[in-house]
Design an enzyme around this catalytic site. Structure first.
Site, PDB file in Angstrom:
ATOM      1  N   ASN A 134     -31.396  -2.198   0.562  1.00  0.00           N
ATOM      2  CA  ASN A 134     -32.351  -2.690   1.549  1.00  0.00           C
ATOM      3  C   ASN A 134     -31.985  -2.275   2.975  1.00  0.00           C
ATOM      4  OD1 ASN A 134     -30.249  -4.912   0.970  1.00  0.00           O
ATOM      5  ND2 ASN A 134     -31.075  -5.545   2.960  1.00  0.00           N
TER       6      ASN A 134
ATOM      7  N   TYR B  29     -10.273  -4.446  -0.936  1.00  0.00           N
ATOM      8  CA  TYR B  29     -11.354  -3.453  -0.992  1.00  0.00           C
ATOM      9  C   TYR B  29     -10.837  -2.147  -1.589  1.00  0.00           C
ATOM     10  CZ  TYR B  29     -15.171  -0.447   0.645  1.00  0.00           C
ATOM     11  OH  TYR B  29     -16.225   0.442   0.720  1.00  0.00           O
TER      12      TYR B  29
ATOM     13  N   THR C 142     -22.524   1.610   9.664  1.00  0.00           N
ATOM     14  CA  THR C 142     -23.322   0.620   8.927  1.00  0.00           C
ATOM     15  C   THR C 142     -22.849  -0.771   9.333  1.00  0.00           C
ATOM     16  OG1 THR C 142     -21.798   0.459   7.046  1.00  0.00           O
ATOM     17  CG2 THR C 142     -23.493   2.191   6.940  1.00  0.00           C
TER      18      THR C 142
END
Length: 292
Positions: free
Chosen positions: A27, A210, A245
């Site tokens: 999205n 991560y 981002t």
């Protein structure tokens, strides 16, 4: 090894409007840019997002500018029931899958931090979510004519050289690596986090939770690539580089659109140029390096 991606041109175009791609976490950011780029190139694309409202709005924004081949389906890759529902929806509505871009991921670390915050959530989403979705969709891949493609969005933080433990690295770089060994490695990491010994045990120092999630995803990709070698399904990973981002707090050396262009070129390579079991790192706008 360095790779210069060829331009996408009518002479090497193997895809059509009937070629269907799924992009997760789409999205916004890189995922949204990948959906848009694949639509521009004439594919049918399923945009997925965890939040139904955000996903619907993203798909509708693409329809408003003329892309009629975009579909939306809500998908939370951290929820096995959502994955099962999505696979069922896809099978009923579209049936055949050609390209899967596993883009959805989470990170709770600010840029530059090396703290561990929610390792179970990160591993459940970034690794097990992508793995469960892939396994659920495997029966739907087209493997009769061209080569179907899976591209797992990864990170250079997940390269084996980030592991400071020689014993863990030996396990994960083995040519005979199994899914059970990957699971055992993740279990050991979580135990070491719980006991407070993860630094001493040689796990990655930067964004460790991560990094481990992406290291496991890279390892699984190699296992899956070996499983489907010669069966018209390629499985690769890509680190798109430091992209601006929300996950990076808007920092980065290039845009989501530039990252999406690399993704599109990789998943649309001519069948004779498709490799499998590779981990590509974007070092320039058109140049990749391949690493374990």
């Amino acid at each position: 090894m360095n790779h210069l991606l060829p331009p996408l041109s009518p002479t090497n175009r193997w895809w059509s409007e009937e070629t269907t791609a799924v992009v997760t976490g789409a999205n916004k950011g890189i995922g949204f840019a990948v959906v848009k780029r694949l639509l521009e190139l004439g594919l049918t694309v399923v945009l997925t997002a965890r939040n139904a409202e955000n996903g619907s709005q993203a798909a509708e924004s693409l329809r408003r500018i003329g892309f009629g081949n975009v579909h939306f389906c809500c998908l939370d890759i951290s929820d096995p029931s959502s994955i099962a529902a999505f696979a069922s929806w896809f099978g009923r509505n579209l049936g055949i899958l050609d390209i899967l871009v596993n883009n959805a991921a989470v990170s709770f670390n600010a840029v530059g931090e090396n703290l561990i915050k929610e390792p179970e959530t990160i591993i459940k989403t970034n690794f097990y979510g992508a793995k469960l979705l892939t396994e659920a969709l495997l029966p739907l891949f087209r493997r009769s004519v061209s080569v179907s493609r899976i591209l797992n969005m990864s990170s250079r933080l997940g390269t084996l050289n980030k592991l400071r433990s020689p014993s863990i690295r030996r396990i994960l770089e083995s040519e005979d690596l199994t899914n059970e060994q990957i699971d055992a490695t993740l279990t050991q990491f979580l135990q070491d986090v719980k006991s407070g010994t993860w630094e001493k045990q040689g796990w990655p120092e930067n964004w460790p939770d991560y990094a481990i999630s992406k290291l496991a995803l890279n390892a699984y990709s190699r296992v899956l690539a070996r499983r489907y070698d010669g069966k018209k399904l390629s499985v690769n990973c890509l680190c798109p580089g430091f992209t601006r981002t929300s996950m990076t707090g808007g920092q980065g050396t290039h845009t989501a659109d530039e990252a999406a262009a690399i993704v599109a070129k990789l998943v649309l390579l001519p069948p004779e140029k498709v490799a499998t079991g590779k981990f590509y790192i974007c070092v320039e706008s058109k140049k990749l390096i391949s690493k374990l």
